[in-house]
Write an enzyme that holds these catalytic residues in place. Structure first.
Site, PDB file in Angstrom:
ATOM      1  N   TYR A 121      -3.372  -9.886  -4.298  1.00 58.39           N
ATOM      2  CA  TYR A 121      -4.389  -8.853  -4.554  1.00 58.39           C
ATOM      3  C   TYR A 121      -5.180  -9.126  -5.844  1.00 58.39           C
ATOM      4  CZ  TYR A 121      -6.595  -4.439  -5.731  1.00 58.39           C
ATOM      5  OH  TYR A 121      -7.520  -3.494  -6.129  1.00 58.39           O
ATOM      6  N   LYS A 128      -9.213 -10.170  -6.219  1.00 58.74           N
ATOM      7  CA  LYS A 128     -10.191  -9.367  -6.957  1.00 58.74           C
ATOM      8  C   LYS A 128     -10.855 -10.222  -8.040  1.00 58.74           C
ATOM      9  CE  LYS A 128     -10.989  -5.496  -6.348  1.00 58.74           C
ATOM     10  NZ  LYS A 128     -11.913  -4.879  -5.340  1.00 58.74           N
TER      11      LYS A 128
HETATM   12  N1  LIG Z   1      -7.101   2.762  -6.111  1.00 53.85           N
HETATM   13  C1  LIG Z   1      -7.103   2.208  -7.310  1.00 53.85           C
HETATM   14  O1  LIG Z   1      -6.309   2.576  -8.182  1.00 53.85           O
HETATM   15  C2  LIG Z   1      -8.098   1.126  -7.626  1.00 53.85           C
HETATM   16  C3  LIG Z   1      -8.142   0.645  -8.942  1.00 53.85           C
HETATM   17  C4  LIG Z   1      -9.035  -0.355  -9.262  1.00 53.85           C
HETATM   18  C5  LIG Z   1      -9.903  -0.847  -8.314  1.00 53.85           C
HETATM   19  N2  LIG Z   1      -9.853  -0.387  -7.042  1.00 53.85           N
HETATM   20  C6  LIG Z   1     -10.814  -0.940  -6.070  1.00 53.85           C
HETATM   21  O2  LIG Z   1     -11.603   0.116  -5.569  1.00 53.85           O
HETATM   22  C7  LIG Z   1     -11.995  -0.158  -4.236  1.00 53.85           C
HETATM   23  C8  LIG Z   1     -11.666   1.032  -3.363  1.00 53.85           C
HETATM   24  O3  LIG Z   1     -10.267   1.248  -3.403  1.00 53.85           O
HETATM   25  P1  LIG Z   1      -9.595   2.537  -2.801  1.00 53.85           P
HETATM   26  O4  LIG Z   1      -8.454   2.862  -3.675  1.00 53.85           O
HETATM   27  O5  LIG Z   1     -10.622   3.554  -2.533  1.00 53.85           O
HETATM   28  O6  LIG Z   1      -9.016   1.939  -1.448  1.00 53.85           O
HETATM   29  P2  LIG Z   1      -9.091   2.496   0.028  1.00 53.85           P
HETATM   30  O7  LIG Z   1      -8.197   1.657   0.836  1.00 53.85           O
HETATM   31  O8  LIG Z   1      -8.903   3.962   0.042  1.00 53.85           O
HETATM   32  O9  LIG Z   1     -10.600   2.210   0.420  1.00 53.85           O
HETATM   33  C9  LIG Z   1     -11.058   0.958   0.841  1.00 53.85           C
HETATM   34  C10 LIG Z   1     -12.007   1.165   1.996  1.00 53.85           C
HETATM   35  O10 LIG Z   1     -12.450  -0.135   2.423  1.00 53.85           O
HETATM   36  C11 LIG Z   1     -12.418  -0.160   3.836  1.00 53.85           C
HETATM   37  N3  LIG Z   1     -12.222  -1.523   4.301  1.00 53.85           N
HETATM   38  C12 LIG Z   1     -11.101  -2.258   4.215  1.00 53.85           C
HETATM   39  N4  LIG Z   1     -11.291  -3.439   4.826  1.00 53.85           N
HETATM   40  C13 LIG Z   1     -12.561  -3.444   5.292  1.00 53.85           C
HETATM   41  C14 LIG Z   1     -13.343  -4.379   6.010  1.00 53.85           C
HETATM   42  N5  LIG Z   1     -12.836  -5.545   6.384  1.00 53.85           N
HETATM   43  N6  LIG Z   1     -14.610  -4.056   6.311  1.00 53.85           N
HETATM   44  C15 LIG Z   1     -15.137  -2.851   5.955  1.00 53.85           C
HETATM   45  N7  LIG Z   1     -14.439  -1.926   5.290  1.00 53.85           N
HETATM   46  C16 LIG Z   1     -13.170  -2.223   4.958  1.00 53.85           C
HETATM   47  C17 LIG Z   1     -11.233   0.712   4.236  1.00 53.85           C
HETATM   48  O11 LIG Z   1     -11.342   1.143   5.572  1.00 53.85           O
HETATM   49  C18 LIG Z   1     -11.332   1.826   3.200  1.00 53.85           C
HETATM   50  O12 LIG Z   1     -12.094   2.899   3.693  1.00 53.85           O
HETATM   51  C19 LIG Z   1     -11.279  -1.441  -3.826  1.00 53.85           C
HETATM   52  O13 LIG Z   1     -12.196  -2.499  -3.893  1.00 53.85           O
HETATM   53  C20 LIG Z   1     -10.185  -1.591  -4.873  1.00 53.85           C
HETATM   54  O14 LIG Z   1      -9.867  -2.924  -5.083  1.00 53.85           O
HETATM   55  C21 LIG Z   1      -8.978   0.605  -6.672  1.00 53.85           C
HETATM   56  C1  LIG Z   2       8.829   1.237 -10.518  1.00 53.57           C
HETATM   57  C2  LIG Z   2       8.454   2.517  -9.802  1.00 53.57           C
HETATM   58  C3  LIG Z   2       9.321   3.629 -10.345  1.00 53.57           C
HETATM   59  O1  LIG Z   2       8.901   4.918 -10.186  1.00 53.57           O
HETATM   60  C4  LIG Z   2       6.986   2.824  -9.990  1.00 53.57           C
HETATM   61  C5  LIG Z   2       6.107   1.946  -9.127  1.00 53.57           C
HETATM   62  C6  LIG Z   2       4.694   2.395  -9.290  1.00 53.57           C
HETATM   63  C7  LIG Z   2       3.698   1.451  -8.625  1.00 53.57           C
HETATM   64  C8  LIG Z   2       3.750   1.659  -7.135  1.00 53.57           C
HETATM   65  C9  LIG Z   2       2.320   1.675  -9.216  1.00 53.57           C
HETATM   66  C10 LIG Z   2       2.350   1.467 -10.740  1.00 53.57           C
HETATM   67  C11 LIG Z   2       0.980   0.979 -11.138  1.00 53.57           C
HETATM   68  C12 LIG Z   2       0.145   1.052  -9.891  1.00 53.57           C
HETATM   69  C13 LIG Z   2      -1.098   0.166  -9.798  1.00 53.57           C
HETATM   70  C14 LIG Z   2      -2.064   0.420 -10.941  1.00 53.57           C
HETATM   71  O2  LIG Z   2      -2.271   1.796 -11.160  1.00 53.57           O
HETATM   72  C15 LIG Z   2      -3.373  -0.235 -10.748  1.00 53.57           C
HETATM   73  C16 LIG Z   2      -3.801  -0.697  -9.557  1.00 53.57           C
HETATM   74  C17 LIG Z   2      -5.081  -1.410  -9.528  1.00 53.57           C
HETATM   75  C18 LIG Z   2      -5.856  -1.248  -8.279  1.00 53.57           C
HETATM   76  O3  LIG Z   2      -6.876  -2.222  -8.215  1.00 53.57           O
HETATM   77  C19 LIG Z   2      -5.058  -1.180  -7.024  1.00 53.57           C
HETATM   78  C20 LIG Z   2      -3.879  -0.253  -7.143  1.00 53.57           C
HETATM   79  C21 LIG Z   2      -2.975  -0.619  -8.304  1.00 53.57           C
HETATM   80  C22 LIG Z   2      -2.416  -2.037  -8.064  1.00 53.57           C
HETATM   81  C23 LIG Z   2      -1.824   0.398  -8.457  1.00 53.57           C
HETATM   82  C24 LIG Z   2      -0.838   0.294  -7.261  1.00 53.57           C
HETATM   83  C25 LIG Z   2       0.448   1.092  -7.453  1.00 53.57           C
HETATM   84  C26 LIG Z   2       1.152   0.754  -8.770  1.00 53.57           C
HETATM   85  C27 LIG Z   2       1.622  -0.693  -8.768  1.00 53.57           C
END
Ligand SMILES: NC(=O)c1ccc[n+]([C@@H]2O[C@H](COP(=O)([O-])OP(=O)(O)OC[C@H]3O[C@@H](n4cnc5c(N)ncnc54)[C@H](O)[C@@H]3O)[C@@H](O)[C@H]2O)c1
Ligand SMILES: C[C@@H](CO)CCC[C@@H](C)[C@H]1CC[C@H]2[C@@H]3[C@H](O)C=C4C[C@@H](O)CC[C@]4(C)[C@H]3CC[C@]12C
Length: 369
Positions: free
Chosen positions: A159, A163
């Site tokens: 992952y 990214k």
């Molecule tokens: N959730 C977090 O903590 C977090 C933190 C940092 C960055 N991000 C980034 O933010 C973005 C959104 O994450 P999220 O948490 O909303 O995830 P999410 O899974 O809720 O949303 C992702 C969306 O992308 C769509 N998708 C996946 N594969 C696809 C494809 N092949 N074609 C078209 N659509 C597709 C999914 O259906 C979904 O609706 C991602 O790029 C993720 O890397 C998320």
């Molecule tokens: C060791 C466990 C005891 O309770 C806790 C495990 C927690 C994990 C599941 C999550 C801790 C940190 C999270 C990630 C972080 O917040 C940032 C992220 C970046 C984003 O791009 C995608 C999601 C994630 C990797 C997020 C996922 C869940 C954790 C690893």
């Protein structure tokens, strides 16, 4: 591009617009972008809530499509002015193969860039991640760092690798000539761990707590800080960047911005309790209940079980060597780059972000509330 604040002339495309973050971006664009004429929501899985948005003054076009299919992306993008590319496969639990993660996150992003060039779309905002920087495989802390803080970014997990590669593609594409001869302007936003209404991992922890009689067990020392940012503020940053990117192309083009707000610096578990405590859950222990070596062993065991069971069933527990390392390594940001470059101020205060998230947890199905 039309610059009048009164004339709705712009066409936006949001990839991944039905996801956790994507939904907030879509709803916020409709509320806060008066120049919007059409909003295209592109996603692999379209959500039913999109229907209710179609009755407003802005044309909302739902497009079921796959970012890995270049022709589908190009067809969706034709005639759009701005692309917010937030679609991605967010998988740190081993649900998808490394190849699939690469295909969606890296090839998908390349397809978006190519489609911009092909169709003449000039503005591209990419949702990157803090994981492009770290935590790294050596577990080095990143303590309240900013976009210029030196840090050894070394990844092994599919992952963060995907990214990082995708972000690089987006930044390198800045300045490339698009159809019509004008330069593409790109930038990348790097959220830390996003929280708020619709957050799947928060949902998982809540249900886990309910299964254990309203208790969660501390596994991570309270001193380990994990960066968190409210989904509404992350969405707001996307809206502002998209709005300012053309006018401030020289300053913002090719730049990266961490997403930040006033959420407090806490450990992952203590932060979650800000929302889960008011919903009736308790975090047991002021110190981790298990020694770290035992957690490492359990995480390794989970990874082994996942591998052994793969032919029969997909075993994807929250705890694995990667999630343990992320949760157990300090990674927090402190920066004002977004404020300096495009006037960002969080739209939601910490109190409001917290209240909204608590309200969402309380309304959850099967709630103890
Ligand atoms: N959730 C977090 O903590 C977090 C933190 C940092 C960055 N991000 C980034 O933010 C973005 C959104 O994450 P999220 O948490 O909303 O995830 P999410 O899974 O809720 O949303 C992702 C969306 O992308 C769509 N998708 C996946 N594969 C696809 C494809 N092949 N074609 C078209 N659509 C597709 C999914 O259906 C979904 O609706 C991602 O790029 C993720 O890397 C998320
Ligand atoms: C060791 C466990 C005891 O309770 C806790 C495990 C927690 C994990 C599941 C999550 C801790 C940190 C999270 C990630 C972080 O917040 C940032 C992220 C970046 C984003 O791009 C995608 C999601 C994630 C990797 C997020 C996922 C869940 C954790 C690893």
């Amino acid at each position: 591009m039309a610059d009048s604040a009164q004339v709705p002339a712009l066409v936006y495309l949001v990839t991944g617009g039905c996801g956790f973050l994507g939904e907030h971006i879509v709803r916020m664009l409709l509320e806060w972008e008066p120049r919007l004429r059409e909003l295209r929501v592109f996603d692999l899985h379209l959500s039913s809530w999109l229907e209710e948005l179609k009755t407003g003054p802005v044309q909302v076009t739902a497009i079921q499509g796959d970012v890995t299919q270049a022709h589908e992306v190009a067809a969706a993008m034709a005639g759009s002015h701005v692309v917010i590319h937030t679609a991605g496969l967010v998988d740190v639990f081993g649900k998808a193969s490394p190849e699939t993660i690469h295909k969606v996150n890296v090839q998908g992003t390349q397809n978006v860039i190519d489609a911009c060039v092909q169709t003449g779309t000039r503005l591209l905002v990419y949702t990157s991640s803090m994981e492009v920087v770290g935590p790294n495989v050596k577990g080095h802390p990143f303590y309240r760092g900013n976009e210029d803080t030196p840090y050894e970014a070394i990844h092994r997990h599919p992952y963060p690798c995907s990214k990082a590669l995708a972000e690089q593609l987006v930044l390198e594409a800045n300045g490339r000539k698009v159809n019509g001869g004008l330069p593409l302007v790109t930038c990348a936003l790097r959220p830390t761990g996003i929280y708020g209404e619709g957050h799947q991992v928060m949902r998982d922890f809540y249900h886990q707590g309910l299964r254990f009689g309203g208790r969660l067990f501390r596994a991570i020392p309270a001193s380990v800080e994990h960066g968190r940012v409210y989904v509404g503020n992350v969405a707001w940053m996307h809206i502002l960047v998209a709005r300012e990117l053309e006018q401030r192309a020289a300053l913002m083009g090719g730049q990266v911005y961490f997403c930040y707000d006033k959420s407090p610096y806490k450990s992952y578990e203590d932060f979650n309790m800000e929302f889960l405590s008011p919903c009736g859950l308790r975090l047991i222990g002021t110190h981790p209940l298990l020694p770290y070596w035992l957690l490492v062993l359990l995480a390794a065991l989970n990874a082994l079980l996942q591998w052994l069971l793969r032919p029969l069933v997909l075993y994807t527990p929250l705890l694995n060597p990667y999630t343990l390392a992320v949760a157990n390594t300090t990674f927090t940001v402190s920066t004002n780059k977004a404020q300096r470059h495009f006037g960002y101020k969080p739209l939601f205060s910490w109190e409001e972000s917290r209240a909204r998230t608590i309200h969402w947890v309380q309304a959850m199905e099967g709630s103890a509330w």
